[in-house]
Scaffold this active site. Structure first.
Site, PDB file in Angstrom:
ATOM      1  CD  GLU A 110     -16.203  -6.254   1.745  1.00 34.82           C
ATOM      2  OE1 GLU A 110     -15.220  -5.215   0.893  1.00 34.82           O
ATOM      3  OE2 GLU A 110     -16.910  -4.740   1.989  1.00 34.82           O
ATOM      4  CB  SER A 133      -9.726  -1.309  -2.576  1.00 34.21           C
ATOM      5  OG  SER A 133      -8.551  -2.292  -2.557  1.00 34.21           O
ATOM      6  CG  ASN A 167     -11.893  -0.042   0.902  1.00 31.90           C
ATOM      7  OD1 ASN A 167     -10.249  -0.154   2.004  1.00 31.90           O
ATOM      8  ND2 ASN A 167     -11.446  -0.830   0.044  1.00 31.90           N
ATOM      9  CG  HIS A 203     -11.921  -6.410  -0.973  1.00 33.72           C
ATOM     10  ND1 HIS A 203     -12.822  -5.607  -0.218  1.00 33.72           N
ATOM     11  CD2 HIS A 203     -11.083  -5.616  -1.062  1.00 33.72           C
ATOM     12  CE1 HIS A 203     -11.799  -4.550  -0.018  1.00 33.72           C
ATOM     13  NE2 HIS A 203     -10.352  -4.791   0.065  1.00 33.72           N
TER      14      HIS A 203
HETATM   15  N1  CAA Z   1       2.306 -11.075   5.428  1.00 32.68           N
HETATM   16  C1  CAA Z   1       1.718 -12.355   5.801  1.00 32.68           C
HETATM   17  N2  CAA Z   1       1.543 -12.573   6.989  1.00 32.68           N
HETATM   18  C2  CAA Z   1       1.582 -11.516   8.244  1.00 32.68           C
HETATM   19  C3  CAA Z   1       2.580 -10.469   6.967  1.00 32.68           C
HETATM   20  C4  CAA Z   1       2.292  -9.861   6.129  1.00 32.68           C
HETATM   21  N3  CAA Z   1       2.733  -9.587   5.249  1.00 32.68           N
HETATM   22  N4  CAA Z   1       2.668  -9.657   8.639  1.00 32.68           N
HETATM   23  C5  CAA Z   1       2.693 -10.069   9.667  1.00 32.68           C
HETATM   24  N5  CAA Z   1       2.226 -11.355   9.358  1.00 32.68           N
HETATM   25  C6  CAA Z   1       1.910 -12.220  10.184  1.00 32.68           C
HETATM   26  C7  CAA Z   1       2.686 -12.651  10.977  1.00 32.68           C
HETATM   27  O1  CAA Z   1       3.829 -13.867  10.590  1.00 32.68           O
HETATM   28  C8  CAA Z   1       2.685 -12.979  12.734  1.00 32.68           C
HETATM   29  O2  CAA Z   1       1.710 -14.392  12.451  1.00 32.68           O
HETATM   30  P1  CAA Z   1       1.793 -15.427  13.450  1.00 32.68           P
HETATM   31  O3  CAA Z   1       0.728 -15.510  14.335  1.00 32.68           O
HETATM   32  O4  CAA Z   1       1.504 -17.346  12.703  1.00 32.68           O
HETATM   33  O5  CAA Z   1       2.949 -15.495  13.597  1.00 32.68           O
HETATM   34  C9  CAA Z   1       1.083 -12.665  12.805  1.00 32.68           C
HETATM   35  O6  CAA Z   1       0.841 -11.889  11.059  1.00 32.68           O
HETATM   36  C10 CAA Z   1       1.231 -11.083  13.706  1.00 32.68           C
HETATM   37  O7  CAA Z   1       2.523 -10.789  13.099  1.00 32.68           O
HETATM   38  P2  CAA Z   1       3.336  -9.847  14.414  1.00 32.68           P
HETATM   39  O8  CAA Z   1       3.680 -10.163  15.651  1.00 32.68           O
HETATM   40  O9  CAA Z   1       4.968 -10.176  13.183  1.00 32.68           O
HETATM   41  O10 CAA Z   1       2.806  -8.701  13.996  1.00 32.68           O
HETATM   42  P3  CAA Z   1       1.397  -8.029  14.500  1.00 32.68           P
HETATM   43  O11 CAA Z   1       1.043  -8.300  15.961  1.00 32.68           O
HETATM   44  O12 CAA Z   1       1.848  -6.155  14.576  1.00 32.68           O
HETATM   45  O13 CAA Z   1       0.313  -8.267  13.027  1.00 32.68           O
HETATM   46  C11 CAA Z   1      -0.302  -7.165  11.691  1.00 32.68           C
HETATM   47  C12 CAA Z   1       0.748  -7.685  11.931  1.00 32.68           C
HETATM   48  C13 CAA Z   1      -1.195  -8.643  11.485  1.00 32.68           C
HETATM   49  C14 CAA Z   1      -0.061  -6.849  10.707  1.00 32.68           C
HETATM   50  C15 CAA Z   1      -1.756  -6.439  12.546  1.00 32.68           C
HETATM   51  O14 CAA Z   1      -0.509  -5.318  12.463  1.00 32.68           O
HETATM   52  C16 CAA Z   1      -2.919  -6.010  11.924  1.00 32.68           C
HETATM   53  O15 CAA Z   1      -3.513  -6.480  12.129  1.00 32.68           O
HETATM   54  N6  CAA Z   1      -3.129  -4.590  11.358  1.00 32.68           N
HETATM   55  C17 CAA Z   1      -3.930  -4.169  10.595  1.00 32.68           C
HETATM   56  C18 CAA Z   1      -4.132  -4.765   8.987  1.00 32.68           C
HETATM   57  C19 CAA Z   1      -5.782  -4.389   8.548  1.00 32.68           C
HETATM   58  O16 CAA Z   1      -6.371  -3.841   8.425  1.00 32.68           O
HETATM   59  N7  CAA Z   1      -5.397  -5.018   7.218  1.00 32.68           N
HETATM   60  C20 CAA Z   1      -6.850  -4.599   6.628  1.00 32.68           C
HETATM   61  C21 CAA Z   1      -6.244  -3.878   5.904  1.00 32.68           C
HETATM   62  S1  CAA Z   1      -7.724  -2.856   4.485  1.00 32.68           S
HETATM   63  C22 CAA Z   1      -7.734  -3.523   3.613  1.00 32.68           C
HETATM   64  O17 CAA Z   1      -6.602  -4.639   3.704  1.00 32.68           O
HETATM   65  C23 CAA Z   1      -8.444  -3.720   2.276  1.00 32.68           C
HETATM   66  C24 CAA Z   1      -8.292  -2.552   1.092  1.00 32.68           C
HETATM   67  O18 CAA Z   1      -9.558  -2.877   0.591  1.00 32.68           O
HETATM   68  C25 CAA Z   1      -7.537  -2.115   0.753  1.00 32.68           C
HETATM   69  P1  NAD Z   2       0.425  -3.841  -5.791  1.00 34.82           P
HETATM   70  O1  NAD Z   2       0.863  -2.893  -6.108  1.00 34.82           O
HETATM   71  O2  NAD Z   2       1.477  -4.502  -4.490  1.00 34.82           O
HETATM   72  O3  NAD Z   2       0.678  -5.016  -6.682  1.00 34.82           O
HETATM   73  C1  NAD Z   2       0.157  -5.009  -7.851  1.00 34.82           C
HETATM   74  C2  NAD Z   2       0.753  -6.279  -8.896  1.00 34.82           C
HETATM   75  O4  NAD Z   2       0.142  -5.747 -10.074  1.00 34.82           O
HETATM   76  C3  NAD Z   2       1.922  -5.919  -9.296  1.00 34.82           C
HETATM   77  O5  NAD Z   2       3.301  -6.844  -8.852  1.00 34.82           O
HETATM   78  C4  NAD Z   2       2.173  -5.012 -10.858  1.00 34.82           C
HETATM   79  O6  NAD Z   2       3.327  -5.616 -11.593  1.00 34.82           O
HETATM   80  C5  NAD Z   2       1.562  -5.854 -11.252  1.00 34.82           C
HETATM   81  N1  NAD Z   2       0.135  -5.803 -12.271  1.00 34.82           N
HETATM   82  C6  NAD Z   2       0.193  -4.402 -13.102  1.00 34.82           C
HETATM   83  N2  NAD Z   2      -0.999  -4.637 -13.934  1.00 34.82           N
HETATM   84  C7  NAD Z   2      -0.724  -6.083 -14.753  1.00 34.82           C
HETATM   85  C8  NAD Z   2      -1.573  -6.132 -15.405  1.00 34.82           C
HETATM   86  N3  NAD Z   2      -2.116  -5.844 -16.776  1.00 34.82           N
HETATM   87  N4  NAD Z   2      -1.444  -7.798 -15.007  1.00 34.82           N
HETATM   88  C9  NAD Z   2      -0.777  -8.592 -14.345  1.00 34.82           C
HETATM   89  N5  NAD Z   2      -0.764  -7.979 -13.625  1.00 34.82           N
HETATM   90  C10 NAD Z   2      -0.094  -6.258 -13.315  1.00 34.82           C
HETATM   91  O7  NAD Z   2      -0.369  -3.924  -5.050  1.00 34.82           O
HETATM   92  P2  NAD Z   2      -2.004  -4.942  -4.040  1.00 34.82           P
HETATM   93  O8  NAD Z   2      -1.616  -4.269  -3.126  1.00 34.82           O
HETATM   94  O9  NAD Z   2      -1.905  -6.342  -4.303  1.00 34.82           O
HETATM   95  O10 NAD Z   2      -3.064  -4.375  -4.290  1.00 34.82           O
HETATM   96  C11 NAD Z   2      -3.410  -5.292  -5.826  1.00 34.82           C
HETATM   97  C12 NAD Z   2      -5.536  -4.982  -5.785  1.00 34.82           C
HETATM   98  O11 NAD Z   2      -5.703  -5.748  -4.334  1.00 34.82           O
HETATM   99  C13 NAD Z   2      -5.724  -4.058  -5.814  1.00 34.82           C
HETATM  100  O12 NAD Z   2      -6.685  -3.407  -7.203  1.00 34.82           O
HETATM  101  C14 NAD Z   2      -6.200  -3.139  -4.129  1.00 34.82           C
HETATM  102  O13 NAD Z   2      -6.942  -1.925  -4.660  1.00 34.82           O
HETATM  103  C15 NAD Z   2      -6.142  -4.514  -3.855  1.00 34.82           C
HETATM  104  N6  NAD Z   2      -6.255  -4.023  -2.329  1.00 34.82           N
HETATM  105  C16 NAD Z   2      -6.015  -4.271  -1.402  1.00 34.82           C
HETATM  106  C17 NAD Z   2      -5.252  -4.338  -0.671  1.00 34.82           C
HETATM  107  C18 NAD Z   2      -3.721  -3.924  -0.638  1.00 34.82           C
HETATM  108  O14 NAD Z   2      -4.302  -3.880   1.710  1.00 34.82           O
HETATM  109  N7  NAD Z   2      -2.507  -3.282  -0.437  1.00 34.82           N
HETATM  110  C19 NAD Z   2      -6.387  -5.396  -0.093  1.00 34.82           C
HETATM  111  C20 NAD Z   2      -7.258  -4.973  -0.480  1.00 34.82           C
HETATM  112  C21 NAD Z   2      -7.749  -5.848  -2.077  1.00 34.82           C
END
Ligand code: CAA
Ligand code: NAD
Length: 290
Positions: free
Chosen positions: A157, A121, A195, A145
């Site tokens: 990304e 991330s 991020n 990403h």
């Molecule tokens: N896994 C797979 N599919 C999922 C899911 C999950 N955990 N959660 C929801 N879905 C799917 C559902 O099955 C549904 O699919 P269909 O339309 O095909 O039926 C769809 O998403 C919509 O789900 P819901 O109707 O149950 O719920 P919703 O309308 O509230 O949407 C959401 C759920 C898509 C998660 C929505 O709330 C959303 O877009 N949230 C924001 C997500 C976001 O910002 N993600 C980026 C996070 S940052 C990141 O990822 C980067 C990082 O490095 C941290």
């Molecule tokens: P998570 O905690 O759900 O899963 C991490 C997994 O990695 C666990 O199942 C753990 O058992 C496994 N693991 C740890 N060390 C390991 C190793 N040495 N070899 C093999 N497996 C190992 O985490 P996540 O949310 O799936 O995030 C995973 C990566 O993706 C991170 O780098 C995170 O920053 C990135 N990411 C996360 C998100 C998010 O929304 N959670 C979105 C984009 C990118």
């Protein structure tokens, strides 16, 4: 170069599981590796549930869902990944863990045509690549990403590090498109674009809660209704994982040389208490039954 048919995914958490599903529904074989007890069973059960739901909703035929499930295999042994032509690492957001793994991957895949992608991330791709050995091996390390939940979110990304070859970057763009995603490129700076912008906002929501500006429901309600976000920032933090959020903030603070990016004390405290969000059943909010 042989046609891409098999991807190795390392880490069977929410991201690795989602990436494997996206690969399998795009006619690629996916080998998922995770050595931690229970991780693979949980991942497999989630694949079964999500593919069954896709069939129920009429988004996929039963034979297509069965074929997708059959294309995914699960293994606790790193050596079983050898048949793959592309690796996507999705383990915890910890530079040391990722670099240890990339050193092992470089040895496991001596063919420099095998791309070693990381779903980090925020951690520097250039830094992760240093673990992959000399320059020709580092040229195949790239940031790929994905966003959570992977089957739903459009973006990948794509982040080349300093050593990444332009050919590998273009192959990464092509793979993202093959997985049905929209690839957009960003440069290798802490947090990339996504991020750098998203996580400080989430961190600020924890400060607003800690300082009593409003309670979590009000903070999230204000941001959802006022900014049209699908989830409020605190609910989104739970969804991402509070440990991941805290790791990302530390990478931003180190990478951008600024203490203002350190994780909010309240966020750190919740992580210390094991309240990691959806994946542990409780974070800012509670998720009974998970
Ligand atoms: N896994 C797979 N599919 C999922 C899911 C999950 N955990 N959660 C929801 N879905 C799917 C559902 O099955 C549904 O699919 P269909 O339309 O095909 O039926 C769809 O998403 C919509 O789900 P819901 O109707 O149950 O719920 P919703 O309308 O509230 O949407 C959401 C759920 C898509 C998660 C929505 O709330 C959303 O877009 N949230 C924001 C997500 C976001 O910002 N993600 C980026 C996070 S940052 C990141 O990822 C980067 C990082 O490095 C941290
Ligand atoms: P998570 O905690 O759900 O899963 C991490 C997994 O990695 C666990 O199942 C753990 O058992 C496994 N693991 C740890 N060390 C390991 C190793 N040495 N070899 C093999 N497996 C190992 O985490 P996540 O949310 O799936 O995030 C995973 C990566 O993706 C991170 O780098 C995170 O920053 C990135 N990411 C996360 C998100 C998010 O929304 N959670 C979105 C984009 C990118």
């Amino acid at each position: 170069m042989p046609e891409l048919s098999t991807i190795a995914i390392i880490g069977a958490g929410q991201m690795g599981g989602g990436i494997a599903q996206a690969a399998a529904t795009s006619a690629l074989r996916a080998i998922v590796h995770d050595p931690f007890p229970g991780a693979l069973d949980k991942c497999k059960a989630l694949h079964a549930k999500l593919l069954a739901r896709a069939v129920e909703k009429g988004k996929m035929s039963q034979p297509d869902a069965d074929a997708a499930r059959a294309r995914i295999s699960y293994t606790p042994n790193l050596d079983d990944l050898r048949p793959a032509q592309w690796v996507i690492e999705a383990v915890v957001e910890d530079a040391k863990v990722k670099k240890d793994l990339f050193a092992r991957l470089a040895a496991l895949f001596p063919d420099p045509a095998v791309v070693l992608a990381t779903n980090t991330s925020s951690i520097s791709i250039t830094e992760i690549a240093t673990a992959a050995g000399p320059a020709p091996s580092q040229a195949r390390v790239v940031g790929m990403h994905f966003f959570n939940p992977v089957p739903v979110m459009q973006l990948v990304e794509v982040i080349p590090g300093l050593a990444t070859s332009p050919e590998v970057t273009e192959r990464t763009v092509a793979l993202a498109a093959r997985l049905g995603k929209t690839p957009l490129k960003a440069n290798d700076r802490a947090g990339f674009v996504s991020n750098r912008v998203l996580m400080p906002m989430i961190n600020e929501a924890f400060y607003a809660w800690m300082e009593g500006v409003a309670d979590p429901d009000a903070i999230d309600g204000i941001m959802k209704l006022g900014c049209n976000f699908p989830m409020g920032p605190l609910r989104l933090a739970d969804f991402i994982g509070l440990d991941t959020c805290a790791h990302i903030m530390n990478v931003l603070a180190d990478g951008l040389n600024s203490e203002r990016y350190r994780p909010c004390p309240l966020l750190k405290q919740l992580v210390t208490a094991g309240r990691l969000g959806d994946k542990s059943g409780r974070g800012v909010f509670e998720y009974p039954g998970r």
